[in-house]
Design a protein around this motif. Structure first.
Motif, short mmCIF file in Angstrom:
data_model
loop_
_atom_site.label_atom_id
_atom_site.label_comp_id
_atom_site.label_asym_id
_atom_site.label_seq_id
_atom_site.Cartn_x
_atom_site.Cartn_y
_atom_site.Cartn_z
N ARG A 140 5.16 2.67 -0.36
CA ARG A 140 5.52 4.08 -0.51
C ARG A 140 4.86 4.89 0.58
O ARG A 140 3.73 4.62 0.96
CB ARG A 140 5.06 4.61 -1.85
N VAL A 141 5.58 5.92 1.01
CA VAL A 141 5.02 6.88 1.96
C VAL A 141 5.19 8.27 1.35
O VAL A 141 6.31 8.67 1.02
CB VAL A 141 5.72 6.82 3.33
N VAL B 19 5.55 7.24 12.47
CA VAL B 19 4.57 6.60 11.60
C VAL B 19 5.21 6.22 10.27
O VAL B 19 4.96 5.13 9.74
CB VAL B 19 3.34 7.51 11.38
N THR B 20 6.05 7.11 9.74
CA THR B 20 6.73 6.79 8.47
C THR B 20 7.58 5.54 8.62
O THR B 20 7.51 4.62 7.79
CB THR B 20 7.59 7.99 8.02
N LEU B 21 8.37 5.47 9.67
CA LEU B 21 9.22 4.30 9.90
C LEU B 21 8.38 3.04 10.14
O LEU B 21 8.68 1.98 9.59
CB LEU B 21 10.15 4.54 11.08
N ALA B 22 7.34 3.16 10.95
CA ALA B 22 6.51 2.00 11.28
C ALA B 22 5.78 1.46 10.06
O ALA B 22 5.72 0.25 9.85
CB ALA B 22 5.51 2.35 12.39
N THR B 23 5.23 2.35 9.23
CA THR B 23 4.49 1.87 8.06
C THR B 23 5.41 1.19 7.06
O THR B 23 5.02 0.19 6.46
CB THR B 23 3.70 3.00 7.38
N LEU B 24 6.61 1.72 6.89
CA LEU B 24 7.57 1.05 6.00
C LEU B 24 7.97 -0.31 6.57
O LEU B 24 8.08 -1.28 5.83
CB LEU B 24 8.79 1.94 5.75
N LYS C 293 0.83 -1.21 0.00
CA LYS C 293 0.00 0.00 0.00
C LYS C 293 0.86 1.26 0.00
O LYS C 293 2.00 1.26 0.46
CB LYS C 293 -0.90 0.04 1.23
N SER C 294 0.28 2.34 -0.50
CA SER C 294 0.89 3.66 -0.43
C SER C 294 0.11 4.48 0.60
O SER C 294 -1.11 4.36 0.68
CB SER C 294 0.83 4.37 -1.77
N LEU C 295 0.83 5.28 1.38
CA LEU C 295 0.19 6.08 2.42
C LEU C 295 0.65 7.52 2.35
O LEU C 295 1.74 7.81 1.87
CB LEU C 295 0.53 5.54 3.81
#
Length: 128
Positions: A94-95, A83-88, A68-70
């Protein structure tokens, strides 16, 4: 953010009514970057555990993130970085980072924090 309510007799430089902020960043304090007044460039710099836990819990609510892209609004703030680190870490491909300025976004741009599918990342300044 907070406001100082009272101070001890030996406290200097802070008085009741002062607005204060607890820096969530942690660094070694001994390297060149720390000694030069730029601890955010320390290779051991990290966020305090509370902030990472909060960011992880928010990201986990949207699991599964694989492929997913966020969009992370406020990506250079305390929780935004987490949040950027956790989602990756949870598999987001992609963030898209939204933040206050190009210099702040540039500081966070690296192959391990911007995008799994586009390691160079791209910062687009907002005009107007």
């Amino acid at each position: 953010m907070g406001v100082v309510h009272e101070v001890g007799a030996q406290v200097v430089g802070v008085t009741p009514g002062d607005r204060v902020y607890v820096n969530p960043g942690r660094s070694c304090g001994a390297c060149h970057a720390c000694g030069s007044g730029t601890p955010q460039k320390c290779q051991y710099w990290t966020l305090g555990g509370y902030y990472l836990g909060t960011s992880y819990a928010a990201a986990k609510k949207h699991d599964p993130l694989a492929g997913k892209s966020l969009i992370v609004n406020g990506a250079t703030g305390t929780l935004g970085v987490g949040v950027t680190l956790a989602t990756l870490a949870l598999g987001a491909s992609r963030v898209f980072a939204v933040a206050r300025g190009v210099p702040l976004l540039e500081c966070g741009k690296s192959p391990r924090t911007v995008s799994r599918s586009s390691p160079t990342g791209r910062v687009v300044p907002r005009h107007g």
